[in-house]
Design a protein around this motif. Structure first.
Motif, PDB file in Angstrom:
ATOM      1  N   UNK A 167      31.988  22.712 -40.037  1.00 29.50           N
ATOM      2  CA  UNK A 167      32.905  21.403 -40.058  1.00 29.50           C
ATOM      3  C   UNK A 167      32.453  20.428 -39.036  1.00 29.50           C
ATOM      4  N   UNK A 168      32.510  19.315 -39.775  1.00 35.86           N
ATOM      5  CA  UNK A 168      32.145  18.055 -38.864  1.00 35.86           C
ATOM      6  C   UNK A 168      33.408  17.127 -38.898  1.00 35.86           C
ATOM      7  N   UNK A 169      33.559  16.497 -37.757  1.00 35.02           N
ATOM      8  CA  UNK A 169      34.739  15.235 -37.591  1.00 35.02           C
ATOM      9  C   UNK A 169      34.780  14.268 -39.044  1.00 35.02           C
ATOM     10  N   UNK A 170      35.889  14.221 -39.340  1.00 31.90           N
ATOM     11  CA  UNK A 170      36.195  13.280 -40.457  1.00 31.90           C
ATOM     12  C   UNK A 170      35.766  14.041 -42.056  1.00 31.90           C
ATOM     13  N   UNK A 171      35.523  15.286 -41.885  1.00 34.83           N
ATOM     14  CA  UNK A 171      35.437  15.977 -43.193  1.00 34.83           C
ATOM     15  C   UNK A 171      36.723  16.140 -43.935  1.00 34.83           C
ATOM     16  N   UNK A 172      36.544  15.953 -45.338  1.00 33.98           N
ATOM     17  CA  UNK A 172      37.589  16.495 -46.020  1.00 33.98           C
ATOM     18  C   UNK A 172      37.601  17.747 -46.585  1.00 33.98           C
ATOM     19  N   UNK A 173      38.182  18.839 -46.206  1.00 36.84           N
ATOM     20  CA  UNK A 173      37.915  20.193 -46.623  1.00 36.84           C
ATOM     21  C   UNK A 173      39.243  20.805 -47.434  1.00 36.84           C
ATOM     22  N   UNK A 174      38.547  21.564 -48.389  1.00 40.90           N
ATOM     23  CA  UNK A 174      39.570  22.374 -49.073  1.00 40.90           C
ATOM     24  C   UNK A 174      39.650  23.815 -48.600  1.00 40.90           C
ATOM     25  N   UNK A 175      40.809  24.228 -48.202  1.00 39.54           N
ATOM     26  CA  UNK A 175      40.985  25.736 -47.863  1.00 39.54           C
ATOM     27  C   UNK A 175      41.739  26.497 -48.865  1.00 39.54           C
ATOM     28  N   UNK A 176      41.251  27.561 -49.496  1.00 39.62           N
ATOM     29  CA  UNK A 176      41.741  28.307 -50.694  1.00 39.62           C
ATOM     30  C   UNK A 176      42.785  29.211 -49.955  1.00 39.62           C
ATOM     31  N   UNK A 177      43.424  29.908 -50.838  1.00 39.76           N
ATOM     32  CA  UNK A 177      44.756  30.757 -50.421  1.00 39.76           C
ATOM     33  C   UNK A 177      44.085  32.242 -50.060  1.00 39.76           C
ATOM     34  N   UNK A 178      45.079  32.915 -49.354  1.00 37.78           N
ATOM     35  CA  UNK A 178      44.650  34.253 -49.002  1.00 37.78           C
ATOM     36  C   UNK A 178      44.753  34.445 -47.590  1.00 37.78           C
ATOM     37  N   UNK A 179      44.816  35.902 -47.289  1.00 37.23           N
ATOM     38  CA  UNK A 179      44.755  35.957 -45.543  1.00 37.23           C
ATOM     39  C   UNK A 179      43.425  35.668 -45.000  1.00 37.23           C
ATOM     40  N   UNK A 180      42.366  35.696 -45.476  1.00 35.22           N
ATOM     41  CA  UNK A 180      41.121  35.243 -44.763  1.00 35.22           C
ATOM     42  C   UNK A 180      41.183  33.874 -44.656  1.00 35.22           C
ATOM     43  N   UNK A 181      41.844  32.934 -45.580  1.00 37.60           N
ATOM     44  CA  UNK A 181      42.019  31.730 -45.365  1.00 37.60           C
ATOM     45  C   UNK A 181      42.875  31.363 -44.389  1.00 37.60           C
ATOM     46  N   UNK A 182      43.842  32.127 -44.084  1.00 36.32           N
ATOM     47  CA  UNK A 182      44.744  31.921 -42.875  1.00 36.32           C
ATOM     48  C   UNK A 182      43.899  32.040 -41.604  1.00 36.32           C
ATOM     49  N   UNK A 183      42.940  33.010 -41.491  1.00 37.24           N
ATOM     50  CA  UNK A 183      42.366  33.188 -40.393  1.00 37.24           C
ATOM     51  C   UNK A 183      41.360  32.138 -40.195  1.00 37.24           C
TER      52      UNK A 183
END
Length: 264
Positions: A99-115
């Motif tokens: 991940x780079x500064x200023x990125x727009x990221x999507x984080x899915x659901x689930x326990x792995x994504x919490x981590x």
């Protein structure tokens, strides 16, 4: 308008309802369109099947749900939260490093994504798109982070939301990196999950993001869950945390798989 012909012409309303109940028991909720596809009938036929009081199912916000517990009855999130924690963490640390500064990221659901949310670089300015409470509760406390939370019908099975409006919103956003979770990754059957309501969201962001990165622990390789959402070739990177046997690895040789077995 004519109805879609059924693939099982002898199947009765009672039999169709039985199949729907099994699907809802598995996922907690099933989109009307997915229910029609499952039964090979029109959406109107599904609505008619659900109209009787003996159906034990209801249509809520475009989803087929358990009438007695319309928010869902299978709490898979609680079952998964303590499973393979170290391997999930390994995969997420590797993913977060991209991940780079200023990125727009999507984080899915689930326990792995919490981590993954926990592993985001501290104080780095980011825009985060998410649709689950567990991820939102972490990223909303980060400084210099713009959070876009997709709303809709709440699904306790993955502590997530879904709606047609949320999908439309997602498709309008520019996403640099989409971090996707999966309950199973099979070399011929692709990526899959346990909850049908997640499928449309995952597919929408994979189609629009510049980069789609699958993040899983080693236990997911070779597994197949009921809701398939993508071919293995759809991902620019597949990050796997934990030790994977050689006889399993051989099936993924032609794919961009990164195996992380120790902390950097």
């Amino acid at each position: 308008m004519t109805e879609t012909p059924t693939a099982r012409p002898s199947e009765t309303r009672v039999q169709r309802l039985q199949r729907l109940r099994r699907a809802v028991e598995t996922s907690g909720a099933l989109h009307l369109k997915d229910a029609a596809e499952l039964l090979k009938v029109s959406e109107m036929t599904v609505r008619r099947d659900l109209a009787g009081p003996e159906a034990a199912l209801a249509l809520l916000g475009g989803y087929v749900v358990n009438a007695a517990s319309p928010t869902g009855i299978k709490y898979t999130f609680e079952q998964e939260i303590d499973q393979h924690t170290q391997d999930k963490r390994l995969a997420c640390r590797s993913a977060a490093a991209s991940i780079k500064e200023g990125d727009t990221i999507f984080i899915d659901c689930g326990t792995t994504m919490q981590s993954l949310a926990d592993c985001l670089p501290e104080d780095m300015p980011l825009s985060v798109i998410c649709y689950s409470l567990n991820v939102a509760s972490i990223v909303t406390h980060r400084p210099a982070t713009q959070v876009m939370l997709m709303g809709g019908l709440y699904h306790p099975s993955s502590q997530s939301f879904s709606s047609d409006d949320g999908l439309s919103y997602l498709r309008r956003l520019g996403v640099n990196k989409a971090f996707i979770s999966a309950g199973g990754l099979h070399w011929t059957r692709g990526a899959s999950c346990s909850n049908f309501h997640e499928v449309a969201i995952k597919q929408a962001v994979i189609a629009t993001a510049m980069e789609s990165i699958l993040v899983v622990d080693a236990s997911k390789l070779g597994s197949l869950k009921p809701a398939s959402f993508s071919d293995v070739s759809s991902f620019s990177r597949i990050i796997v945390g934990g030790s994977v046997p050689a006889d399993t690895r051989k099936h993924f040789r032609s794919l961009p798989v990164e195996y992380v077995t120790s902390a950097a």
